[in-house]
Design an enzyme around this catalytic site. Sequence first.
Site, PDB file in Angstrom:
ATOM      1  N   LYS A  11      87.155  62.547 -29.468  1.00 29.96           N
ATOM      2  CA  LYS A  11      87.548  61.154 -29.564  1.00 29.96           C
ATOM      3  C   LYS A  11      88.612  61.006 -28.479  1.00 29.96           C
ATOM      4  CE  LYS A  11      86.509  60.503 -34.384  1.00 29.96           C
ATOM      5  NZ  LYS A  11      86.516  59.671 -35.716  1.00 29.96           N
ATOM      6  N   HIS A  95      78.221  55.981 -32.089  1.00 34.70           N
ATOM      7  CA  HIS A  95      79.272  56.248 -33.056  1.00 34.70           C
ATOM      8  C   HIS A  95      79.561  55.037 -33.788  1.00 34.70           C
ATOM      9  CE1 HIS A  95      83.092  57.799 -34.606  1.00 34.70           C
ATOM     10  NE2 HIS A  95      82.457  58.936 -34.964  1.00 34.70           N
ATOM     11  N   GLU A  97      82.504  54.087 -34.346  1.00 32.70           N
ATOM     12  CA  GLU A  97      83.832  53.540 -33.410  1.00 32.70           C
ATOM     13  C   GLU A  97      83.117  52.414 -32.462  1.00 32.70           C
ATOM     14  OE1 GLU A  97      85.854  57.049 -33.359  1.00 32.70           O
ATOM     15  OE2 GLU A  97      86.130  56.673 -35.386  1.00 32.70           O
ATOM     16  N   GLU A 167      76.772  59.159 -40.793  1.00 31.22           N
ATOM     17  CA  GLU A 167      78.182  59.302 -40.874  1.00 31.22           C
ATOM     18  C   GLU A 167      78.514  58.010 -41.613  1.00 31.22           C
ATOM     19  OE1 GLU A 167      80.231  61.756 -37.870  1.00 31.22           O
ATOM     20  OE2 GLU A 167      80.035  59.610 -36.816  1.00 31.22           O
ATOM     21  N   GLY A 173      87.458  59.743 -41.011  1.00 25.98           N
ATOM     22  CA  GLY A 173      88.870  59.680 -40.604  1.00 25.98           C
ATOM     23  C   GLY A 173      89.740  59.213 -41.997  1.00 25.98           C
ATOM     24  N   SER A 212      85.062  63.109 -42.542  1.00 22.80           N
ATOM     25  CA  SER A 212      86.011  64.006 -43.324  1.00 22.80           C
ATOM     26  C   SER A 212      85.664  65.312 -43.871  1.00 22.80           C
ATOM     27  CB  SER A 212      86.441  63.236 -44.533  1.00 22.80           C
ATOM     28  OG  SER A 212      87.277  61.890 -44.163  1.00 22.80           O
TER      29      SER A 212
HETATM   30  C1  PEP Z   1      83.698  61.026 -36.668  1.00 25.67           C
HETATM   31  O1  PEP Z   1      84.400  60.486 -35.993  1.00 25.67           O
HETATM   32  O2  PEP Z   1      82.250  61.618 -36.129  1.00 25.67           O
HETATM   33  C2  PEP Z   1      84.044  61.831 -37.992  1.00 25.67           C
HETATM   34  C3  PEP Z   1      83.075  62.437 -38.681  1.00 25.67           C
HETATM   35  O3  PEP Z   1      85.374  62.093 -38.098  1.00 25.67           O
HETATM   36  P1  PEP Z   1      86.066  62.622 -39.112  1.00 25.67           P
HETATM   37  O4  PEP Z   1      85.470  64.202 -39.255  1.00 25.67           O
HETATM   38  O5  PEP Z   1      87.594  62.498 -38.798  1.00 25.67           O
HETATM   39  O6  PEP Z   1      85.897  62.003 -40.456  1.00 25.67           O
END
Ligand code: PEP
Length: 248
Positions: A11, A95, A97, A167, A173, A212
């Site tokens: 990131k 993603h 985000e 995800e 996060g 996570s």
């Molecule tokens: C990600 O942003 O792809 C992700 C899985 O983040 P985290 O592992 O911090 O949850």
Amino acid sequence: MRQILVAGNWKLNGSKESIQSLVSGINEGMSGVGDKAVAVCPPFVYIPRVADLLSGSEIGLGSQDVASEETGAFTGEVSADMLKEVGCQYAIVGHSERRSIYGERDQDTAAKFAAARAKGLTPILCVGELLEERESGDTENVVARQLDAVIELEGVAALADAVIAYEPVWAIGTGKTASPDQAQAVHAFIRAKVAELDADVASKVQILYGGSVNGGNAAELFAMEDIDGGLIGGASLTPEAFLAICTA
Ligand code: PEP
């Protein structure tokens, strides 16, 4: 047998100094990783530097995004050709985000997927539902819609050249990991959906879990039948945390 892939998404983190110690720390621990594949996805500006640091290592390199256009008046964008030229093998697309903060729509993600693939990059296609979508029972609809945008544009066979990352947005996060059973259920749904169109592609496509993941939960997640590794955010930022997942 599908190979496990662990990919780190750095990131908006890092500096010239910190990426040097991160990459050398990961490189030093690679002997314990066994037959898993490992990749890192730094911010764009550090990709050439990380490519140099990775020279001679089997660790793969990817970007966190890619332009859907090839060239021209698209201020701030970075093309698939450019990423190939500086040593990337992978490009994360869609993603959550990018989708939620920058308003990327399913069709935009599909166009980025197509642009990456056309230039020989392996897209890592992220899909996943928001907390309210899970709570309203819409997880499968959301994931299917996100996948369909790519399948409609590129055809199901395109997934043979790609990686899918499930995800759940509520797990990214937040420290709230999907349980292995929760994650497996969605991975199995994705694989079955692809299998309806092409059983061979479905049996081969790697489906990563992201949200996570850490050294304490990775082994249980990766042991699930349809989970073929992880896309790792926070825990990819130190060699210790990342290697704990890679060696899980
Ligand atoms: C990600 O942003 O792809 C992700 C899985 O983040 P985290 O592992 O911090 O949850």
